[in-house]
Design a protein around this motif. Structure first.
Motif, short mmCIF file in Angstrom:
data_model
loop_
_atom_site.label_atom_id
_atom_site.label_comp_id
_atom_site.label_asym_id
_atom_site.label_seq_id
_atom_site.Cartn_x
_atom_site.Cartn_y
_atom_site.Cartn_z
N CYS A 332 -4.72 -3.09 1.37
CA CYS A 332 -4.07 -2.73 2.87
C CYS A 332 -3.65 -1.26 2.78
CB CYS A 332 -2.77 -3.72 2.87
SG CYS A 332 -1.75 -3.53 4.52
N ASP A 366 -4.05 -8.81 2.63
CA ASP A 366 -3.19 -8.46 1.90
C ASP A 366 -2.08 -7.42 2.25
OD1 ASP A 366 -4.74 -5.99 1.85
OD2 ASP A 366 -4.42 -5.45 -0.18
N GLN A 368 1.40 -7.14 4.39
CA GLN A 368 2.79 -7.79 4.50
C GLN A 368 2.77 -8.19 6.01
OE1 GLN A 368 6.14 -5.56 3.19
NE2 GLN A 368 5.17 -5.26 1.20
N GLN A 391 -1.08 -13.97 -1.76
CA GLN A 391 -0.82 -13.52 -0.21
C GLN A 391 -1.29 -14.56 0.56
OE1 GLN A 391 -3.03 -12.21 -2.76
NE2 GLN A 391 -2.71 -10.00 -2.89
#
Length: 637
Positions: A332, A366, A368, A391
């Protein structure tokens, strides 16, 4: 008085390309070709991240702010390219970031040089290449609801089924709220019989593919036609730099399959059933040959959430749930995370495929604040291809080939190997098709409780998940595992259960005013006064608790509006609000969290001040030192 900084800046700009060439001459050129660079600037003054883009301040105002910031950032990016000697064909946006478009695709040493030049500029916080994100692999074939094993009531030889019949008893009535669901993918075949019957429920959407070669539709850029022309890759295509690493493949009809999973015409005596019989589908085309450019994908997520995208008409049907079945190419990045944050803050749940790499998830899974979904087989084991790890939020059926078509997923498809052919129902497998299962269930939940936040949807779906099944395989374990037994640390909270999730959606919703980033030492207000109960009930109690971060005292913790004084050190805090209603005979609860980042602001090094001087001097010293080291190294061989 200002001549010295100006001298250093100009001298660095003139000589930097040649000096960096000294360093990059020894770099190994490899990797995917990039059409440009996605750039995050340090300075908040002109960045596209600055405007308040949330719908609560009015669509027109947000669009005007975005347009003004975009124009400033485009000019800024143009100056940056000129100063650093990077040939460009334009400047644009990539989600919440800036986009510098190269005059030709770059890869290997040339791309490394360009990224290094931009990264070393004092006003640049981060940079990443605008490359094609490959579509997750699928396995097609071909036939009705009895064959849709994944939608059935679980039991017998089908323990991973999602229990849709029991969910439909709670949602298939006139009282539900039609929910807009975006399929950010390769477009859709509007004329497929199972989709054409949706009528006005299948919205026009938009085509955000910016590059002619990738678009494959012959009309050269972004437009209002979100139909899928086919995304095949031929041997001849692979002669082009952009597609050199792509696999020769037939058209996938990926977005059409996913659209049918979520909302195919249902209860109509023919074909397959969709998960949400009332959902409105918003097709957002971002992918073509070989996949989607990162910049197009990020703009597609923004537009789907109802946020402004420069040069594109406003989306008047913002999605509450976004399906994003792409990923697996890199960890990410800030570009991804900023765009996901913007979409989430606008009220859209972003559901993503865990990936088909049989290892740890990569972007966007991955990142948030997304809901990452892994694939399980009919018996509940992790599918051999599915990525997995902490995740992952939960798992859903994704199909598997061990029993032929019987264990694959069935949905709307097309027989065309290149351009569209005959419409059909087909079979596929992959985490691309696990994600839409969660999307459809989230849509059902919103149809009975439209005020649920993205986080509340995730938490309630996880709470309603059935336990993983103790199949006769070894436990899944990173870094890689094929067929294996899922646990809560590898495949999420459990198996997606539609009926339990919809039942949990009928409780009150905790709604917290976002806080974001504050200065350390700030006294913050925790405001949950917007929390609501369903019609016929009222909120009876509020309770604030701290989930993580250095411990602080919460004042008025049992009221809708509480407070806390943060210490003077930088840290990240998470607070939870739990609300309880007065429903009888048993009160119901709902909760949500808010994240607060206490950090000192990052100042820009631009403007020709002392930082720029030291940047220029440090850059000179670093480059000359590297060149000297390389020269010495060459003498040893």
């Amino acid at each position: 008085m200002n001549s010295l900084p100006l001298f250093f800046n100009r001298l660095a700009a003139m000589l930097l390309p040649g000096l960096l060439a000294c360093v990059s001459a020894f770099a190994q050129g490899s990797g995917e070709p990039a059409l440009g660079l996605i750039i995050g600037y340090r300075s908040a003054e002109a960045g596209t991240e600055t405007p308040d883009l949330s719908p609560r301040h009015g669509r027109a105002r947000a669009a005007a702010q975005w347009k003004a910031a975009s124009e400033l950032n485009r000019a800024r990016t143009t100056r940056l390219a000129s100063d650093l000697g990077i040939p460009m064909r334009g400047a644009s946006e990539a989600g919440n970031a800036a986009l510098l478009k190269f005059d030709r695709p770059l890869k290997g040493r040339d791309l490394e040089d360009a990224m290094r030049r931009v990264r070393l500029h004092p006003d640049v916080a981060w940079v990443e290449p605008d490359v094609l994100v490959k579509r997750l692999q699928t396995v097609p074939n071909d036939t009705r609801f009895p064959d849709q094993w994944h939608l059935q009531i679980p039991g017998g030889g089908n323990p991973a089924a999602m229990n849709l019949p029991n969910a439909w008893t709670l949602t298939t009535n006139s009282a539900v709220i039609p929910v807009v669901v975006a399929v950010v993918d390769g477009g859709v075949r509007f004329d497929h019989p199972e989709l054409a019957q949706l009528g006005a429920r299948l919205l026009p959407g938009y085509d955000l593919v910016s590059e002619v070669d990738v678009a494959n539709d012959g009309d050269g850029g972004r437009d209002a036609d979100a139909s899928d022309p086919g995304d095949w890759v031929s041997t001849a295509d692979r002669q082009k730099t952009l597609f050199a690493s792509c696999t020769v493949a037939n058209s996938s009809w990926h977005g059409t399959f996913i659209t049918g999973q979520i909302a195919a015409a249902s209860n109509n005596g023919a074909g397959v059933a969709g998960i949400d019989w009332d959902a409105r589908i918003l097709p957002v085309r971002v992918a073509g040959k070989c996949g989607a450019l990162v910049s197009d994908l990020l703009d597609g997520v923004r537009w789907a959430a109802g946020l402004p995208v420069a040069g594109v008409p406003a989306n008047t049907n913002p999605a509450r749930v976004i399906n994003l079945s792409f990923g697996g190419d890199a960890p990410c990045s800030t570009a991804y995370q900023d765009t996901i944050n913007a979409a989430t803050d606008a009220g859209a749940l972003v559901v993503v495929a865990a990936g088909n790499g049989a290892g740890a998830p990569r972007r966007p899974a991955d990142c948030q604040r997304v809901m990452a979904v892994a694939s399980v087989r009919k018996d509940g084991a992790k599918a051999d291809y599915s990525s997995f790890g902490p995740q992952v939020a939960l798992s859903a059926p994704g199909g598997s080939e061990e029993a032929g078509d019987l264990n694959l997923l069935l949905s709307t498809d097309n027989a065309g190997t290149t351009v569209p052919g005959a419409h059909r129902l087909g079979y596929k497998q992959g985490t691309s098709f696990s994600a839409p299962q969660a999307v459809g269930v989230a849509s059902l939940m919103l149809s009975v409780n439209g005020v649920l936040t993205p986080n509340a949807l995730i938490e309630r779906m996880k709470a309603g998940a059935r336990a993983h099944i103790n199949v006769g395989f070894g436990q899944c374990a990173l870094p890689t595992s094929g067929l294996c037994r899922c646990t809560t640390t590898t495949c999420g909270a459990g198996l997606l259960d539609a009926a339990a999730s919809v039942q949990l959606a009928t409780g009150p919703a905790a709604i917290i005013t976002p806080i974001g980033t504050v200065t350390p030492g700030t006294a913050i207000t925790l405001n949950g006064s917007a929390s609501v109960a369903l019609t016929g009930s009222s909120i009876a109690t509020h309770q604030w608790t701290q989930v993580s971060g250095p411990t602080v005292a919460i004042t008025n913790a049992s009221t809708a509006v509480a407070g806390a004084s943060l210490p003077s050190s930088p840290a990240t805090y998470v607070f939870r609000l739990t609300v309880t209603d007065d429903f009888l005979p048993t009160a119901r609860t709902g909760s949500d969290t808010v994240t607060v980042v206490a950090a000192y602001p990052v100042t820009s090094g631009g403007g020709g001040g002392s930082t720029s001087v030291f940047w220029g001097m440090a850059l000179w010293a670093w480059v000359l030192a590297v060149c000297w080291q390389q020269r010495r190294a060459r003498r040893k061989f």
